[in-house]
Write an enzyme that holds these catalytic residues in place. Structure first.
Site, PDB file in Angstrom:
ATOM      1  N   LYS A 176      22.509 -77.430 -56.400  1.00 39.95           N
ATOM      2  CA  LYS A 176      21.791 -76.152 -56.543  1.00 39.95           C
ATOM      3  C   LYS A 176      22.767 -75.066 -56.967  1.00 39.95           C
ATOM      4  CE  LYS A 176      20.795 -72.928 -53.597  1.00 39.95           C
ATOM      5  NZ  LYS A 176      21.186 -71.796 -54.462  1.00 39.95           N
ATOM      6  N   GLU A 250      33.747 -75.161 -48.637  1.00 40.72           N
ATOM      7  CA  GLU A 250      34.742 -74.308 -49.303  1.00 40.72           C
ATOM      8  C   GLU A 250      34.252 -72.880 -49.106  1.00 40.72           C
ATOM      9  OE1 GLU A 250      37.487 -75.216 -50.794  1.00 40.72           O
ATOM     10  OE2 GLU A 250      37.217 -77.361 -51.087  1.00 40.72           O
ATOM     11  N   CYS A 284      37.495 -66.512 -54.559  1.00 42.92           N
ATOM     12  CA  CYS A 284      37.694 -66.813 -53.134  1.00 42.92           C
ATOM     13  C   CYS A 284      39.167 -66.755 -52.756  1.00 42.92           C
ATOM     14  CB  CYS A 284      37.118 -68.182 -52.814  1.00 42.92           C
ATOM     15  SG  CYS A 284      37.720 -69.447 -53.940  1.00 42.92           S
ATOM     16  N   GLU A 384      36.528 -60.154 -45.713  1.00 40.85           N
ATOM     17  CA  GLU A 384      36.490 -60.451 -47.148  1.00 40.85           C
ATOM     18  C   GLU A 384      35.540 -59.451 -47.828  1.00 40.85           C
ATOM     19  OE1 GLU A 384      34.330 -63.965 -48.552  1.00 40.85           O
ATOM     20  OE2 GLU A 384      36.013 -64.410 -49.863  1.00 40.85           O
TER      21      GLU A 384
END
Ligand code: NAD
Length: 494
Positions: A176, A250, A284, A384
Site C-alpha cells: 500500500k 522502519e 527519516c 521528530e
C-alpha cells in the site's frame, strides 16, 4: 490526466472511489487515483496467496528471480525521465532528489540481484554430524504473503526496498502506497509486468489509515513490513503482537550530527545543512540535532548562519533548487506548529522560521530553512519534525556529544565530522544508531543494511539482512534410515 489504478493479479483496474493527488508546489491535480474497496483489498491478498502457492513461483529458480530483478533495474533506467517528472509533480521532490531516487531504486534492484545469485538457500552444517549418519541443514524459505505499507517521502525508493526482497525471497505481497504519493509505484507496477514477474506476486494499492488497517487485519498475511511514523508503527506492532506476526518496522528519527573541534569546516558546515535540508527535511535519517564542540562553536555557528542564506528554496522543477515544498498542508501546519512552540519555549531563532508565500511560493507549501539554538529540554530537541528545522546545541566535549546524541527515543542515523578518522570512528561506535557517516551524510549503499535502533524500528532493509527479513529458516535434520536402525536409543526412555 494520468489515472492511477489498482494493480491486482497483474492487471490494472478502476474502483468506485477515487480522488485527485495534488502537486504540493502549486495545488494542481497530478493524477486521478482509484482507492481500493475492502473487497479489492481482499482480492489483492487472495491474488498474493494464489501466486505464493503457484507452481510457477514456488518452482522458480533463484537465478530466474535475479533475472527479473535485473530487468526491473534496466526498465527503471529506461523510464527514468518519466519517473523523475512524475515524482517531482506528485511529491514535491526537487529534480536532483527525484533523479537520485530513480538511480537509487534501479541500483538497489541490480545489487539485490547479485546478492540473490550468490545466496545459499540450503546450507549444510559441517560441525554437527550426529553419530556419523545424520546431517543438519539450514533451509531458507520465503515467509509467504506480506502486507507492506510505505510513507510519502521517498515513494519510489520505499516501494523498491519493499518489493525487492519479496521477489528475491520468493514471497508475495500487497503493497500500500501513501495516499499523497501513489503515482510512481504505479509505473513500477507496469515495469513488474514488463519484466516478466508472474501475476499476483506483487500487488499495489493505495489509500490511507483505514485501507492500511484493513489490509493488515487480513488473516492470510504472514508478514507485516511498515515504514512510517513511530506512532503508527507502535499501533501496528500492538496488533501484530496479538497474532505473533513476523514484523519489520522502519520508523522515525531524530538523528545527531556531531562536529568535533578538529572538523574541516569547509565540508562540515555544508554537511550540516545538507543533513537537515535534503528534501525539505522530510527524510527519516535527517540530521536534525547538531552538536558542535564548544571550542569551535562560535566560528561554526557564524559560518552556518551565513551559509544558510545561499540555500536555494525553489520550484521543484528548477534544476537549481535545493529543496521545494513540503508534501501537504497538514505537514506544513505540523512544522509551523513546532516552530511556534520553539519560539514560545525560548529557543533562540538563528535563521528562517517562516512560511514562504511570495510569488510562485504562494500556491505551495514552502518553509524557510530554519535554525534554532536549543537545550535538551526544548521540544524540538526531542521530537521528530520532518521539516527544514535544525536544533543546534554546543557541547563541552566528545563525551557530552555522545551522551546527548544517545538521549533520544530514536536511533536511526547520525554523523561525525573530524579530520581524525580514528577519533571519529571511536565516537561513531558509541552512538546507539543504525547508521553513522563520517564526514558524509545521507549516502546509502544498497549492499549494506539500513534501519534503526530503539524506537526507530525493528529489522533492516537492503543488504543481506533486508532479504533475510523475508525468509524463514528451517533446521532440517536428516538421518540415514539403515544406519539409524542399527543404533536405537529410544529404549533409553522406556
Ligand atoms: P505515517 O505513519 O503517518 O504513514 C505511513 C503509512 O502508513 C502511510 O501509507 C499511511 O497511509 C499508513 N498508515 C497510517 N496509519 C495507519 C494505520 N493505522 N494502519 C496502517 N497503515 C497506516 O507516516 P508518514 O507521515 O507517511 O511518513 C513519515 C514518517 O515515516 C516519519 O516518521 C519518518 O521518519 C518515517 N520514515 C521512516 C523511514 C525509515 O526507513 N526508518 C523511511 C521513511 C520515512
Amino acid at each position: 490526466m494520468k489515472e492511477i489504478k489498482l494493480f491486482i493479479n497483474g492487471e490494472f483496474r478502476t474502483s468506485a472511489k477515487s480522488f485527485h493527488s495534488e502537486n504540493p508546489a502549486n495545488g494542481e491535480a497530478v493524477a486521478k487515483v482509484y482507492l481500493p474497496s475492502e473487497q479489492d483489498i481482499d482480492q489483492a491478498i487472495d491474488a498474493a496467496e494464489n501466486a505464493f502457492y503457484s507452481a510457477e513461483w514456488r518452482g522458480m529458480d533463484q537465478n530466474k528471480r535475479a533475472d527479473i530483478l535485473e530487468k526491473i533495474s534496466e526498465k527503471l533506467k529506461e523510464r527514468r525521465n518519466e519517473l523523475v517528472e512524475l515524482e517531482v509533480a506528485d511529491s514535491g521532490s526537487s529534480l536532483r532528489k527525484a533523479k537520485a531516487d530513480v538511480a537509487n531504486a534501479a541500483s538497489y534492484f541490480k545489487v539485490l540481484a547479485g546478492q540473490l545469485r550468490k545466496f545459499q538457500f540450503e546450507v549444510k552444517d559441517e560441525n554437527a554430524s550426529r553419530a556419523g549418519f545424520s546431517h543438519n541443514y539450514r533451509i531458507y524459505e520465503p515467509v509467504g504473503v506480506c502486507a507492506q505499507i510505505i510513507p510519502w517521502n521517498f515513494p519510489l525508493v520505499m516501494a523498491a526496498w519493499k518489493i525487492g526482497p519479496v521477489i528475491a525471497s520468493g514471497s508475495t505481497s500487497v503493497l500500500k502506497t501513501a495516499e499523497d504519493t501513489p503515482v510512481t509505484a504505479s509505473i513500477l507496477a507496469e515495469i513488474l509486468n514488463d519484466a516478466g514477474l508472474p501475476k499476483g506476486v506483487v500487488n499495489i494499492i493505495t489509500g490511507g489509515a483505514s485501507e492500511g488497517e484493513y489490509l493488515l487485519a487480513n488473516k492470510k498475511v504472514k508478514k507485516v513490513a511498515f515504514t512510517g511514523s513511530t506512532a503508527v508503527g507502535r499501533k501496528i506492532m500492538q496488533n501484530a503482537g496479538q497474532r505473533i506476526q513476523n514484523l519489520s518496522l522502519e520508523l522515525g528519527g531524530k538523528s545527531a550530527n556531531i562536529v568535533l573541534d578538529d572538523a574541516d569546516l569547509s565540508i562540515a558546515v555544508d554537511g550540516a545543512l545538507y543533513a537537515f535540508l535534503y528534501h525539505a527535511g522530510q527524510a527519516c535519517d535527517s540530521g536534525t540535532r547538531l552538536f558542535v564542540e564548544e571550542k569551535i562553536y562560535p566560528e561554526f555557528k557564524e559560518a552556518l548562519v551565513k551559509r544558510i542564506k545561499d540555500v536555494k528554496v525553489g520550484l521543484p522543477t528548477d534544476p537549481a533548487t535545493a529543496y521545494g515544498p513540503v508534501v501537504n498542508k497538514k505537514q506544513l501546519d505540523t512544522i509551523m506548529g513546532y516552530i511556534e512552540t520553539s519560539k514560545k519555549e525560548g529557543a533562540k531563532l538563528l535563521a528562517g522560521g517562516s512560511r514562504m508565500t511570495d510569488g510562485d511560493f504562494s500556491k505551495g507549501y514552502y518553509i524557510q530553512p530554519t535554525l534554532f539554538e536549543v537545550t535538551p529540554d526544548h521540544t524540538i530537541f526531542n521530537e521528530e519534525i520532518f521539516g527544514p528545522v535544525l536544533a543546534i546545541t554546543p557541547v563541552k566535549n566528545e563525551a557530552e556529544a555522545v551522551k546527548l546524541a544517545n538521549q533520544s527515543i530514536y536511533g536511526l542515523a547520525g554523523a561525525v565530522w573530524s579530520k581524525n578518522q580514528q577519533r571519529a570512528i571511536n565516537v561513531a561506535k558509541q552512538l546507539e544508531t543504525g547508521m553513522v557517516w563520517i564526514n558524509e551524510y545521507h549516502l546509502l549503499n544498497p549492499g549494506m543494511p539500513f534501519g534503526g535502533y530503539k524506537q526507530s524500528g525493528i529489522g533492516r532493509e537492503m543488504g543481506e539482512e533486508g532479504m533475510k527479513a523475508y525468509l524463514e529458516v528451517k533446521h532440517l535434520w536428516v538421518s540415514d534410515c539403515d544406519e539409524r536402525a542399527k543404533k536405537p536409543w529410544f529404549d533409553a526412555i522406556f
